[in-house]
Enzyme design. Sequence first.
Site, mmCIF file in Angstrom:
data_model
loop_
_atom_site.group_PDB
_atom_site.id
_atom_site.type_symbol
_atom_site.label_atom_id
_atom_site.label_comp_id
_atom_site.label_asym_id
_atom_site.label_seq_id
_atom_site.Cartn_x
_atom_site.Cartn_y
_atom_site.Cartn_z
ATOM 1 N N GLU A 178 1.664 14.605 2.242
ATOM 2 C CA GLU A 178 0.647 14.702 3.079
ATOM 3 C C GLU A 178 0.319 15.353 4.760
ATOM 4 O O GLU A 178 -0.263 16.045 4.865
ATOM 5 C CB GLU A 178 0.308 13.546 3.561
ATOM 6 C CG GLU A 178 1.660 12.663 4.158
ATOM 7 C CD GLU A 178 0.884 10.997 4.872
ATOM 8 O OE1 GLU A 178 -0.424 11.025 5.676
ATOM 9 O OE2 GLU A 178 0.853 10.377 3.855
ATOM 10 N N SER A 230 -4.435 5.857 9.679
ATOM 11 C CA SER A 230 -4.600 4.100 9.677
ATOM 12 C C SER A 230 -3.140 4.336 10.292
ATOM 13 O O SER A 230 -3.251 3.433 11.486
ATOM 14 C CB SER A 230 -4.168 3.717 8.333
ATOM 15 O OG SER A 230 -4.895 4.713 7.539
HETATM 16 N N1 LIG Z 1 -15.801 5.318 8.329
HETATM 17 C C1 LIG Z 1 -15.072 5.126 8.379
HETATM 18 N N2 LIG Z 1 -14.749 3.637 8.339
HETATM 19 C C2 LIG Z 1 -13.692 2.916 8.187
HETATM 20 N N3 LIG Z 1 -12.186 4.063 9.330
HETATM 21 C C3 LIG Z 1 -13.076 4.888 9.832
HETATM 22 C C4 LIG Z 1 -14.299 5.975 9.783
HETATM 23 N N4 LIG Z 1 -14.214 6.474 10.811
HETATM 24 C C5 LIG Z 1 -13.376 6.532 11.200
HETATM 25 N N5 LIG Z 1 -12.319 5.863 10.365
HETATM 26 C C6 LIG Z 1 -10.858 5.701 11.862
HETATM 27 O O1 LIG Z 1 -10.063 6.767 11.278
HETATM 28 C C7 LIG Z 1 -8.368 5.869 10.589
HETATM 29 C C8 LIG Z 1 -8.619 6.543 9.572
HETATM 30 O O2 LIG Z 1 -7.971 7.972 10.194
HETATM 31 P P1 LIG Z 1 -7.748 9.288 8.696
HETATM 32 O O3 LIG Z 1 -8.986 9.349 7.532
HETATM 33 O O4 LIG Z 1 -7.538 9.958 9.959
HETATM 34 O O5 LIG Z 1 -6.515 8.237 7.948
HETATM 35 P P2 LIG Z 1 -5.942 7.475 6.849
HETATM 36 O O6 LIG Z 1 -5.310 8.882 5.631
HETATM 37 O O7 LIG Z 1 -6.505 7.220 6.110
HETATM 38 O O8 LIG Z 1 -4.668 7.125 7.264
HETATM 39 P P3 LIG Z 1 -2.813 7.661 6.982
HETATM 40 O O9 LIG Z 1 -2.554 8.765 7.160
HETATM 41 O O10 LIG Z 1 -2.180 6.464 7.996
HETATM 42 O O11 LIG Z 1 -2.396 7.602 5.410
HETATM 43 C C9 LIG Z 1 -9.701 4.766 10.387
HETATM 44 O O12 LIG Z 1 -8.335 3.755 10.964
HETATM 45 C C10 LIG Z 1 -10.757 4.462 11.581
HETATM 46 O O13 LIG Z 1 -9.808 3.900 13.016
HETATM 47 C C1 LIG Z 2 2.933 6.127 6.804
HETATM 48 C C2 LIG Z 2 1.758 7.163 7.259
HETATM 49 C C3 LIG Z 2 2.499 8.675 6.965
HETATM 50 C C4 LIG Z 2 1.000 7.049 5.911
HETATM 51 O O1 LIG Z 2 -0.028 8.830 6.047
HETATM 52 C C5 LIG Z 2 1.144 7.054 8.483
HETATM 53 O O2 LIG Z 2 0.137 5.678 8.186
HETATM 54 C C6 LIG Z 2 2.008 7.276 9.377
HETATM 55 O O3 LIG Z 2 2.732 8.186 10.093
HETATM 56 N N1 LIG Z 2 2.464 5.748 10.367
HETATM 57 C C7 LIG Z 2 3.674 5.555 10.841
HETATM 58 C C8 LIG Z 2 4.564 5.226 11.334
HETATM 59 C C9 LIG Z 2 5.738 5.220 11.703
HETATM 60 O O4 LIG Z 2 6.566 6.305 12.674
HETATM 61 O O5 LIG Z 2 5.573 4.122 11.914
#
Ligand SMILES: Nc1ncnc2c1ncn2[C@@H]1O[C@H](COP(=O)(O)OP(=O)(O)OP(=O)(O)O)[C@@H](O)[C@H]1O
Ligand SMILES: CC(C)(CO)[C@@H](O)C(=O)NCCC(=O)O
Length: 457
Positions: A178, A230
């Site tokens: 990612e 997230s």
């Molecule tokens: N429609 C939506 N539903 C839920 N969260 C949303 C929405 N739009 C924006 N967000 C925000 O965006 C965040 C998710 O962002 P993004 O899609 O970049 O991460 P992700 O890929 O799901 O998470 P990670 O990379 O940590 O696995 C949510 O936690 C929330 O704060």
């Molecule tokens: C675990 C991932 C990389 C998933 O996208 C992301 O949610 C993240 O970077 N979390 C923070 C983890 C940490 O460094 O404490």
Amino acid sequence: MDDQSLTNGHLSDPSSNSLSVHSHGNGDGNNENKLRNGSPDSFCDLHVRPSMPLFGMDIGGTLTKLVYFEPDHFDDFDQEERETLKTIQRYLIGSTAYGTTGIRDVHLEMTNQNICGREGKIHFIRFPTSQMPAFIDLAKYKKFSGLASGICATGGGAYMFEDVFASEVHLQLHKYDELDSLVKGIHYIDRYTLKSECYYFSNPLDPDNCEKMPFDFQDPYPYLVVNIGSGVSILSVRSKYQYSRVSGTSLGGGTFLGLCCLLTGCDTFEEAIELASRGDSKNIDKLVRDIYGGDYSKFGLKGDAVACSFGQMMSKEKRKCAKKEDLARATLVTLTNNIGSIARMCAKTEKIERVVFVGNFLRVNTISMKLLAFAMEYWSNGLLKALFLEHEHISHILEVDNIGCFIKDEKYAWDVWAEAGRDSQPYRHTTADAWARVLEEEGQDGTGVTVWQRHQN
Ligand SMILES: Nc1ncnc2c1ncn2[C@@H]1O[C@H](COP(=O)(O)OP(=O)(O)OP(=O)(O)O)[C@@H](O)[C@H]1O
Ligand SMILES: CC(C)(CO)[C@@H](O)C(=O)NCCC(=O)O
């Protein structure tokens, strides 16, 4: 707030993401990823049908992002593929909402894109990862597997859902890291010339004159990326092919949404942001002046700076009259400031001045963007610049970029891959020696390059 993540960069093992071109020496565990272009190991095993040529997925902890590259014409697909594609396209482009939670972000569409020699348009679709079972049913129903044997996917879900995709949809997920995807996605934007992609806020310290302005991202190195999904990952990017994950924090966009739902009873991100837009965090936080009666001048802390997030909530009386708008705003400000402060420390340690904030946490969230712009400028005495991207969830783009690996004709595949993955220069190399030369020209270690061979169909 998250000391451990400040010191421990969680670096992916460069050798774990098997790619088509390996330059030996990358897997030396020295805290640095050299970004390489290519396809996963499974590329070697492809047979009968190539991977889904027009789709890519980023399956995150909260949201799944799907990109669809709509070619201007379908001439190079056979009859059966054309029919399947048209059915899928009618469904995807015929609507901007799918079920109750799937959305196509029309304003993000990228027109006049040239991907692997094809002209077309890139569409962006998102849905909550919690809806994956429904998406899997849909993919079965629309016969995605009639089009290809696999699909490029990134994000944690590419690993988590690999088996279920294989058994239920008969699609192999070709996995990409990612953060590699994120960096490649960001670099893709310098080819998107129709519209200025990167921007900053001028006069961030003066709310009345704070304006969104285009930023020229042609020569951005070095820069920091703060990916607020997230959770939060922070990367230091030194060149197009070199980056490292310098830090992260689990207090991210998911934390904002989770806490906001708990505190206010709201259900969606949009609702949370809307509440926050009407709230005042000063009713929830304790400011320096609530403690000092004014500024704490000796150490440059102004009276209106937050001294203690949620500090007013120690009082039962104040808790009783806390409004949900104020709670939403305070949650947003707390999370944003904490991320800004970790980003600042990373920028200082890395000696970097440009900080690019991305991730869906910033979607429809100008409050946080302006706050980050303010925090970078204010706390660094104007040294740091906060940058933002129109496609805040930029990492999707990578998968489209990799389409070249998966098109049908062997010779053409190598050519377009080279073209797509290596700037716009039309490399025509298919041998290990030639790739070694390409890498060397780019200042990378070209010794010991191996080129994976795909089995002939
Ligand atoms: N429609 C939506 N539903 C839920 N969260 C949303 C929405 N739009 C924006 N967000 C925000 O965006 C965040 C998710 O962002 P993004 O899609 O970049 O991460 P992700 O890929 O799901 O998470 P990670 O990379 O940590 O696995 C949510 O936690 C929330 O704060
Ligand atoms: C675990 C991932 C990389 C998933 O996208 C992301 O949610 C993240 O970077 N979390 C923070 C983890 C940490 O460094 O404490």
